[in-house]
Design an enzyme around this catalytic site. Structure first.
Site, short mmCIF file in Angstrom:
data_model
loop_
_atom_site.label_atom_id
_atom_site.label_comp_id
_atom_site.label_asym_id
_atom_site.label_seq_id
_atom_site.Cartn_x
_atom_site.Cartn_y
_atom_site.Cartn_z
CG ASP A 278 -14.95 9.82 -3.52
OD1 ASP A 278 -15.24 8.62 -3.33
OD2 ASP A 278 -15.38 10.48 -4.48
CE LYS A 282 -15.21 9.28 -7.47
NZ LYS A 282 -15.83 10.58 -7.75
#
Length: 282
Positions: A278, A282
């Site tokens: 994750d 980002k």
């Protein structure tokens, strides 16, 4: 038009944004009227698009929500609470025409009663079919604007964005999958979004919805350059902080992770947090 530049441009822009093709154009020499020829099935949608653009009626939007989980359910409840405000203060008539999960979907011809959407999804839900869902939400000839909100973390759903934008459907998503893959695919999405007069919003993918992306884009467009990016990524820090504070040895690690997921700290798949995937997206 007569003495007022830009009227025709506003008309054609409204039709373009509603993804309506113009067959022919005629304008009187007095410049007090203009005529356009459209397909019969596009007429009502075109009329509503033009009326809303010239502020003669409310802007009506058909919305489809994909993924009624934690994020999607919160959004639906927020839309329920804000519907009256949107109509009265912003002149926007927002109608949720469908909700779909991975197994069940709920469709409506006029807009769902959001005060009962959970109950209706259980009682009247049918087998989920994303293609059928998209056709239903976008196929209403009376509503000129269509928005699909992807509240999932599903790469299969993200792979549909290209087709949706091509059809003139606006896309809003916190799903990072479409933007964190190969750069050429992302650039194609952005190019298609501009060509199809649609919006592609993904601000919620970082910073918990804070206007980070739009702020950066504005700075770049006005001549600034990015020298370095530093930050603490909330979702991973939130996940690990919860685990560190609650993993005391009295319970298994998997139990604590499951509890963090239920509490809304993790991604839909906690492995994305724990593996660092994750953060990379980002």
């Amino acid at each position: 038009m007569a003495s007022t530049p830009g009227v025709s441009a506003t008309l054609f822009n409204a039709l373009a944004k509603a993804n309506i093709n113009i067959r022919a154009i005629a304008q009187g020499c007095s410049e007090y009227n203009i005529t356009v020829v459209l397909k019969r099935e596009d007429c009502i949608r075109a009329l509503r698009a033009v009326h809303s653009r010239f502020y003669l009626s409310r802007t009506t939007i058909a919305m489809g929500i994909i993924g009624p989980g934690l994020i999607g359910a919160t959004l639906l409840d927020q839309l329920r609470d804000q519907a009256a405000v949107l109509k009265e203060e912003f002149n926007i008539d927002l109608r949720v025409m469908g909700i779909t999960g991975s197994r069940t979907m709920l469709l409506s011809e006029v807009g769902l009663d959001l005060s009962r959407w959970r109950e209706l999804l259980k009682q009247k839900g049918q087998v989920a079919d994303l293609e059928k869902f998209t056709q239903h939400v976008h196929g209403n000839h009376f509503i000129p604007n269509t928005v699909l909100v992807d509240c999932t973390a599903d790469s299969n759903v993200a792979s549909c964005y290209h087709d949706w934008l091509r059809k003139g459907i606006h896309v809003i998503t916190p799903n990072k999958k479409a933007n964190s893959g190969p750069l050429d695919k992302y650039l194609k999405l952005r190019a298609l979004q501009r060509q199809s007069y649609t919006h592609y919003f993904y601000e919620a993918t970082v910073g918990a919805g804070l206007p980070i992306i739009s702020t950066l884009r504005g700075l770049l467009e006005t001549g600034d350059r990015i020298l370095r990016i530093e930050g603490i990524f909330r979702r991973v820090i939130g996940t690990l902080s919860y685990i560190f504070n609650n993993f005391t040895g009295t319970r298994t690690f998997s139990e604590v992770v499951a509890e963090a997921k239920v509490a809304g700290f993790t991604e839909p798949d906690p492995r994305d947090d724990l593996s660092g995937t994750d953060v990379a997206r980002k």
